[in-house]
Design a protein around this motif. Structure first.
Motif, PDB file in Angstrom:
ATOM      1  N   ARG A 102       0.843  -1.196   0.000  1.00 46.13           N
ATOM      2  CA  ARG A 102       0.000   0.000   0.000  1.00 46.13           C
ATOM      3  C   ARG A 102       0.877   1.245   0.000  1.00 46.13           C
ATOM      4  O   ARG A 102       0.625   2.212  -0.702  1.00 46.13           O
ATOM      5  CB  ARG A 102      -0.919  -0.016   1.230  1.00 46.13           C
ATOM      6  CG  ARG A 102      -2.231   0.775   1.053  1.00 46.13           C
ATOM      7  CD  ARG A 102      -2.808   1.153   2.393  1.00 46.13           C
ATOM      8  NE  ARG A 102      -1.814   1.845   3.185  1.00 46.13           N
ATOM      9  CZ  ARG A 102      -1.456   3.112   2.971  1.00 46.13           C
ATOM     10  NH1 ARG A 102      -2.037   3.818   2.049  1.00 46.13           N
ATOM     11  NH2 ARG A 102      -0.496   3.657   3.701  1.00 46.13           N
ATOM     12  N   LEU A 103       1.927   1.181   0.805  1.00 47.63           N
ATOM     13  CA  LEU A 103       2.858   2.305   0.891  1.00 47.63           C
ATOM     14  C   LEU A 103       3.533   2.534  -0.474  1.00 47.63           C
ATOM     15  O   LEU A 103       3.744   3.667  -0.891  1.00 47.63           O
ATOM     16  CB  LEU A 103       3.905   1.992   1.956  1.00 47.63           C
ATOM     17  CG  LEU A 103       4.535   3.129   2.753  1.00 47.63           C
ATOM     18  CD1 LEU A 103       3.517   4.141   3.219  1.00 47.63           C
ATOM     19  CD2 LEU A 103       5.281   2.546   3.949  1.00 47.63           C
ATOM     20  N   ALA A 104       3.851   1.432  -1.132  1.00 45.89           N
ATOM     21  CA  ALA A 104       4.461   1.542  -2.462  1.00 45.89           C
ATOM     22  C   ALA A 104       3.476   2.178  -3.436  1.00 45.89           C
ATOM     23  O   ALA A 104       3.827   3.078  -4.195  1.00 45.89           O
ATOM     24  CB  ALA A 104       4.905   0.171  -2.947  1.00 45.89           C
ATOM     25  N   GLU A 158       8.912  -8.076  -2.228  1.00 47.14           N
ATOM     26  CA  GLU A 158       9.764  -6.995  -2.716  1.00 47.14           C
ATOM     27  C   GLU A 158       9.425  -6.648  -4.162  1.00 47.14           C
ATOM     28  O   GLU A 158       9.327  -5.489  -4.548  1.00 47.14           O
ATOM     29  CB  GLU A 158      11.231  -7.439  -2.586  1.00 47.14           C
ATOM     30  CG  GLU A 158      12.194  -6.502  -3.231  1.00 47.14           C
ATOM     31  CD  GLU A 158      13.211  -5.933  -2.243  1.00 47.14           C
ATOM     32  OE1 GLU A 158      13.564  -6.636  -1.295  1.00 47.14           O
ATOM     33  OE2 GLU A 158      13.631  -4.793  -2.462  1.00 47.14           O
ATOM     34  N   MET A 161       6.074  -4.861  -4.315  1.00 45.47           N
ATOM     35  CA  MET A 161       6.185  -3.442  -3.954  1.00 45.47           C
ATOM     36  C   MET A 161       6.685  -2.636  -5.145  1.00 45.47           C
ATOM     37  O   MET A 161       6.194  -1.547  -5.437  1.00 45.47           O
ATOM     38  CB  MET A 161       7.167  -3.265  -2.786  1.00 45.47           C
ATOM     39  CG  MET A 161       6.619  -3.758  -1.460  1.00 45.47           C
ATOM     40  SD  MET A 161       7.925  -3.947  -0.232  1.00 45.47           S
ATOM     41  CE  MET A 161       8.370  -2.239   0.058  1.00 45.47           C
ATOM     42  N   THR A 162       7.667  -3.197  -5.829  1.00 49.87           N
ATOM     43  CA  THR A 162       8.197  -2.511  -7.003  1.00 49.87           C
ATOM     44  C   THR A 162       7.100  -2.350  -8.060  1.00 49.87           C
ATOM     45  O   THR A 162       6.938  -1.288  -8.643  1.00 49.87           O
ATOM     46  CB  THR A 162       9.388  -3.308  -7.570  1.00 49.87           C
ATOM     47  OG1 THR A 162      10.294  -3.567  -6.501  1.00 49.87           O
ATOM     48  CG2 THR A 162      10.108  -2.542  -8.644  1.00 49.87           C
ATOM     49  N   THR A 165       4.485   0.432  -7.753  1.00 49.41           N
ATOM     50  CA  THR A 165       4.844   1.795  -8.144  1.00 49.41           C
ATOM     51  C   THR A 165       4.686   1.986  -9.650  1.00 49.41           C
ATOM     52  O   THR A 165       5.079   3.020 -10.184  1.00 49.41           O
ATOM     53  CB  THR A 165       6.295   2.146  -7.742  1.00 49.41           C
ATOM     54  OG1 THR A 165       7.194   1.310  -8.475  1.00 49.41           O
ATOM     55  CG2 THR A 165       6.533   1.974  -6.253  1.00 49.41           C
TER      56      THR A 165
END
Lengths: 252, 333
Positions: A102-104, A158, A161-162, A165
């Protein structure tokens, strides 16, 4: 001819007297995995860090969509569509898997200087995070803490997350490191799928995976390019055999 | 789920106790609790930096003390300042100081950040200590408490200690609610991400410096709010309120109560001030005045808490609730 999404021109990085990356010119295209291999200390991770903005180059250009991005900080490079995953797992261990993603995804909002509305009420961001988790088949672990995941799952997170974005080029630094064979196979399938929409730099030691995935292969030794070309061409190169690949590996 | 419901119940009970206190307590205790609540606001402002953003500041008293001085300037001699003007002014001045200091210190991290925040705060300290501004080292009196008049109408009077108490209580609740809202927002998620892994936040595309700076300014302004009321209540301002002692003391409150929870900061402020009184009140035993050496006992207690309770006093509550829950869960199975 198709324009390269990203290309480097005579990219160089010195650490004191050591040229960790020396005069490297490479191109990355969408729908193509460009693998970089080489012995430890060849400068693969340094190269990745230069492309992601984590390190500033000593000289040379990094051209993204025709624009020089060398010298931009990591956050700016990321905002322009370059996504990186790290060799050493680099996630938010105390957060849930979902919050990591979510942060990503949140990073793609125009600004996070928003102080009143709860973050969880930004449905688009949450949806994007779940989409990225589904992409790596981790959605069933969404509510677990990232620290409790297995090593392989953390590697997948990981990548998720990438992906959250929404990058156009992926820089993957040893995504298969430390993975079991089953996890590896799943990751290889994932990368195969991701390549359709992304340009991709793949730094990897697992030669089976590299030859299964790579459309283009560059061999680095001591910061310089030894050989660059199609995988078959690399496999046949005597210089590469001597410098890096064991003969066994070439006869599989 | 059960854990958070229990925590909410405890929190509500504490709030209720604070609301009811003035009906049962004498003036001395009402004033004592007012002071504790002021320090709790101060501690929460620091917790935003230390506990949530991971910025350990050892100069937070500069913002607290400067706001006190702003009040002293706004209330020259026996003239009272207007609350509605001087409070925002004091917070703005503290916020501006935080902006100026933040732009410089936020380029460092870790131990360097601790040192430069301390250095800047000491510079502010010496500006007030070594010059004739506001009485120099002797300090200056704030004879009249701020007036809350709006066009002649005065909803409450800070000269009345019960009114003062409730004003501070309302602000404590407001600041708590504000910070809770902030922490749940997009901004809040970013600063917590920065504490956990700033480098990764940058590589995800966040310009972390901006978020840290906003956080630093906000924290400075809130510390200013606390400093303003501390000066108003005490009626006196001296360089001591912006010295490193004060910065260390509030940092200790946050650590004692438990970092990164807000509740811990409040608990730490209350606990530390009550302990101080408790230790000071100890009798003379065998010719040794124990009360006089209260700082030794306090130091020992803090070492004890830090060593045994990594999450501060709040960790004690968590431990207790887990122990209470265990038998129940065993019963379920």
């Amino acid at each position: 001819m198709v324009e390269a999404v990203l290309r480097t021109e005579r990219l160089t990085k010195h650490f004191g007297g050591l040229a960790a990356v020396n005069d490297i010119s490479l191109e990355f295209f969408t729908d193509q995995i460009h693998a970089v291999i080489g012995p430890n200390g060849a400068g693969k991770t340094t190269l990745t860090s230069l492309l992601s903005g984590d390190l500033l180059p000593t000289s040379g250009r990094i051209v993204l969509d025709g624009e020089d991005i060398a010298g931009l900080s990591a956050d700016r490079v990321s905002q322009r569509g370059v996504g990186r995953s790290y060799q050493k797992t680099n996630i938010f261990l105390p957060f849930t898997v979902f919050e990591n993603c979510r942060l990503a995804a949140q990073s793609r909002l125009k600004s996070s200087m928003r102080f009143t509305r709860p973050a969880l009420r930004y449905d688009d961001v949450s949806r994007e995070a779940l989409r990225a988790l589904a992409e790596v088949s981790l959605e069933h672990r969404a509510q677990e803490l990232a620290a409790t995941l297995s090593h392989g799952e953390q590697r997948q997170l990981e990548i998720a997350m990438t992906l959250a974005t929404r990058p156009r080029i992926l820089l993957l630094d040893e995504p298969l490191a430390g993975m079991g064979s089953e996890e590896s196979a799943r990751m290889v399938a994932l990368l195969q799928r991701l390549k359709q929409a992304h340009a991709m730099l793949l730094v990897e030691h697992d030669m089976d995976a590299v030859f299964a995935l790579a459309d283009r292969l560059t061999v680095m030794v001591n910061g310089s390019v030894l050989e660059s070309g199609a995988p078959e061409q690399i496999r046949a190169s005597a210089a590469v055999q001597e410098a890096y690949l064991g003969t066994e590996e070439l006869h599989q | 789920m059960r854990h958070s419901r229990l925590a909410a119940a405890v929190l509500f009970a504490c709030l209720l106790a604070l609301v009811l206190l003035p009906w049962f307590a004498e003036k001395y205790y009402i004033q004592l609790f007012t002071k504790m609540m002021i320090m709790a606001i101060f501690a929460m402002s620091l917790d935003l930096l230390v506990g949530y953003t991971g910025l350990v500041s050892l100069g937070h008293a500069a913002f607290f003390g400067l706001a006190g001085y702003v009040l002293a300037f706004a209330a020259p001699q026996y003239q009272a300042a207007n609350l509605w003007l001087s409070l925002p002014l004091a917070m703005a001045v503290s916020g501006l100081l935080a902006l100026a200091i933040g732009v410089l210190v936020l380029r460092t991290s870790g131990i360097y950040f601790i040192m430069v925040t301390l250095a800047f705060a000491q510079m502010v300290f010496f500006v007030f200590h070594d010059t004739k501004i506001a009485g120099g080292a002797d300090g200056i009196y704030v004879y009249a408490k701020p007036v809350a008049a709006i066009a002649g109408w005065e909803p409450f009077s800070l000269e009345n200690h019960t009114h003062f108490y409730f004003v501070v209580l309302v602000l404590l609740v407001l600041v708590y609610a504000l910070l809770r809202m902030l922490l749940a927002s997009l901004f809040g998620r970013v600063i917590v991400g920065i504490r956990v892994n700033e480098q990764r936040m940058r590589s995800l595309g966040y310009r972390t410096f901006r978020y840290k700076l906003v956080c630093f300014v906000l924290s400075g302004a809130l510390a200013g709010m606390a400093g303003y009321f501390a000066a108003a209540q005490f009626g006196f301002v001296s360089p001591d309120i912006l010295g490193w002692h004060q910065s260390g003391s509030v940092l200790m409150m946050v650590i004692l109560g438990g970092m990164g929870t807000l509740n811990g900061a409040i608990l730490g402020a209350f606990a530390m001030m009550l302990l101080e009184l408790g230790f000071q009140g100890l009798p003379v035993v065998g010719g040794v005045d124990i009360g006089k050496h209260w700082q030794l006992l306090m130091g020992g207690f803090i070492v004890f808490v830090v060593l045994l309770l990594p999450h501060g006093l709040l960790g004690l509550g968590r431990l207790a609730s887990r122990l209470l829950r265990k038998p129940a869960e065993a019963g379920d199975g």
